[in-house]
Design a protein around this motif. Structure first.
Motif, PDB file in Angstrom:
ATOM      1  N   ARG A 149       0.835  -1.210   0.000  1.00  0.00           N
ATOM      2  CA  ARG A 149       0.000   0.000   0.000  1.00  0.00           C
ATOM      3  C   ARG A 149       0.872   1.263   0.000  1.00  0.00           C
ATOM      4  O   ARG A 149       0.565   2.235  -0.703  1.00  0.00           O
ATOM      5  N   MET A 150       1.939   1.249   0.776  1.00  0.00           N
ATOM      6  CA  MET A 150       2.834   2.411   0.806  1.00  0.00           C
ATOM      7  C   MET A 150       3.495   2.614  -0.556  1.00  0.00           C
ATOM      8  O   MET A 150       3.630   3.743  -1.033  1.00  0.00           O
ATOM      9  N   GLU A 151       3.899   1.516  -1.176  1.00  0.00           N
ATOM     10  CA  GLU A 151       4.516   1.635  -2.505  1.00  0.00           C
ATOM     11  C   GLU A 151       3.495   2.096  -3.541  1.00  0.00           C
ATOM     12  O   GLU A 151       3.849   2.811  -4.480  1.00  0.00           O
ATOM     13  N   HIS A 152       2.233   1.700  -3.375  1.00  0.00           N
ATOM     14  CA  HIS A 152       1.188   2.207  -4.268  1.00  0.00           C
ATOM     15  C   HIS A 152       1.074   3.727  -4.151  1.00  0.00           C
ATOM     16  O   HIS A 152       0.857   4.425  -5.153  1.00  0.00           O
ATOM     17  N   ASP A 153       1.188   4.248  -2.924  1.00  0.00           N
ATOM     18  CA  ASP A 153       1.170   5.703  -2.752  1.00  0.00           C
ATOM     19  C   ASP A 153       2.325   6.348  -3.519  1.00  0.00           C
ATOM     20  O   ASP A 153       2.160   7.412  -4.131  1.00  0.00           O
ATOM     21  N   ASP A 154       3.487   5.697  -3.491  1.00  0.00           N
ATOM     22  CA  ASP A 154       4.637   6.203  -4.258  1.00  0.00           C
ATOM     23  C   ASP A 154       4.340   6.190  -5.751  1.00  0.00           C
ATOM     24  O   ASP A 154       4.712   7.125  -6.479  1.00  0.00           O
ATOM     25  N   HIS A 155       3.679   5.128  -6.229  1.00  0.00           N
ATOM     26  CA  HIS A 155       3.318   5.063  -7.648  1.00  0.00           C
ATOM     27  C   HIS A 155       2.359   6.198  -7.999  1.00  0.00           C
ATOM     28  O   HIS A 155       2.448   6.795  -9.085  1.00  0.00           O
ATOM     29  N   GLY A 156       1.437   6.506  -7.079  1.00  0.00           N
ATOM     30  CA  GLY A 156       0.509   7.612  -7.318  1.00  0.00           C
ATOM     31  C   GLY A 156       1.241   8.939  -7.453  1.00  0.00           C
ATOM     32  O   GLY A 156       0.915   9.759  -8.320  1.00  0.00           O
ATOM     33  N   GLU A 157       2.261   9.145  -6.615  1.00  0.00           N
ATOM     34  CA  GLU A 157       3.054  10.373  -6.719  1.00  0.00           C
ATOM     35  C   GLU A 157       3.846  10.394  -8.021  1.00  0.00           C
ATOM     36  O   GLU A 157       4.026  11.462  -8.635  1.00  0.00           O
ATOM     37  N   ALA A 158       4.315   9.229  -8.463  1.00  0.00           N
ATOM     38  CA  ALA A 158       5.054   9.156  -9.727  1.00  0.00           C
ATOM     39  C   ALA A 158       4.145   9.509 -10.898  1.00  0.00           C
ATOM     40  O   ALA A 158       4.574  10.169 -11.857  1.00  0.00           O
ATOM     41  N   LEU A 159       2.882   9.084 -10.838  1.00  0.00           N
ATOM     42  CA  LEU A 159       1.930   9.440 -11.894  1.00  0.00           C
ATOM     43  C   LEU A 159       1.671  10.945 -11.905  1.00  0.00           C
ATOM     44  O   LEU A 159       1.568  11.559 -12.973  1.00  0.00           O
ATOM     45  N   ALA A 160       1.569  11.547 -10.725  1.00  0.00           N
ATOM     46  CA  ALA A 160       1.354  12.993 -10.655  1.00  0.00           C
ATOM     47  C   ALA A 160       2.538  13.745 -11.275  1.00  0.00           C
ATOM     48  O   ALA A 160       2.357  14.759 -11.954  1.00  0.00           O
ATOM     49  N   ARG A 161       3.745  13.198 -11.079  1.00  0.00           N
ATOM     50  CA  ARG A 161       4.931  13.859 -11.656  1.00  0.00           C
ATOM     51  C   ARG A 161       4.918  13.734 -13.182  1.00  0.00           C
ATOM     52  O   ARG A 161       5.401  14.630 -13.886  1.00  0.00           O
TER      53      ARG A 161
END
Length: 225
Positions: free
Chosen positions: A158-170
């Motif tokens: 779940r924490m890594e999914h949050d990181d993926h979400g931030e990567a998509l925003a970038r």
């Protein structure tokens, strides 16, 4: 109860086609899925009547449609592996190559997505590591019904999914919200089309895991704990 009082995750799970509407309005239903629709619309300054009309006009689920919230653990994992893990492994290397080509040829264009290839390569490496952990550790545990021991790996995913979400925003920032210049070449157009597909696929991938697979494992852990 009004759709406004449902969470984005619940609507994505239970209302066929809702994810297409959420993509259109750029509403995060995977990592930010806990938010109520009313809260998400207010935060984005969106017209609730317009969004509700789009959601309420969606056709009912066909009998042939698979409701993944009702699928078994093994069936859902098999779907995630085939539809998302395999596809991401095809998408990202191609997008990295396209981004390198566009950055090299169009570096003088003010809309050139400088740093995009490097970011996509970092995403590829992080996603590959993430998927291997799921394939080698978490998914085998869930297939064997080891729901209690799986809670630790689920928290990490779940924490890594949050990181993926931030990567998509970038990705959106680097591409100036996917703005193409007039007369953009075929490579540039293909790059942004491919990134949009990646974004849609990765959000749906995270949604299926966070809001269905992991939630189901947590419920079963409570039931059998």
């Amino acid at each position: 109860m009004s759709l406004l009082n449902h969470s984005l995750a619940a609507l994505a799970r239970d209302l066929p086609g809702a994810t297409r509407v959420f993509h259109h309005y750029r509403l995060d239903y995977c990592c930010g899925g806990h938010a109520l629709l009313s809260e998400a619309l207010a935060e984005r300054g969106l017209d609730s009547a317009e969004v509700l009309a789009r959601l309420e006009a969606l056709p009912a689920r066909n009998e042939s449609d698979i409701n993944w919230a009702e699928a078994g653990t093994n069936e859902l994992i098999d779907h995630i592996l085939a539809r998302y893990h395999q596809v991401h492994r095809q998408q990202l290397p191609e997008l990295v190559q396209l981004a390198r080509r566009v950055e090299a040829v169009h570096e003088d264009n003010p809309l050139c997505p400088k740093g995009l290839a490097e970011h996509l390569e970092a995403m590829r490496q992080e996603l590959e590591s993430h998927m291997q952990k799921e394939e080698q550790i978490l998914f085998p545990m869930l297939r064997r019904g080891l729901f209690a021991p799986a809670q630790g790996p689920i928290s990490v995913m779940r924490m890594e999914h949050d990181d993926h979400g931030e990567a998509l925003a970038r990705l959106a920032r680097l591409t100036h919200d996917f703005s193409l210049p007039a007369g953009a070449c075929a490579s540039w157009q293909a790059l942004y089309t491919g990134i949009n597909e990646l974004q849609t696929d990765l959000m749906q991938h995270i949604h299926l895991e966070n809001n269905i697979l992991f939630n189901s494992a947590q419920r079963q852990e409570v039931q059998h704990g």
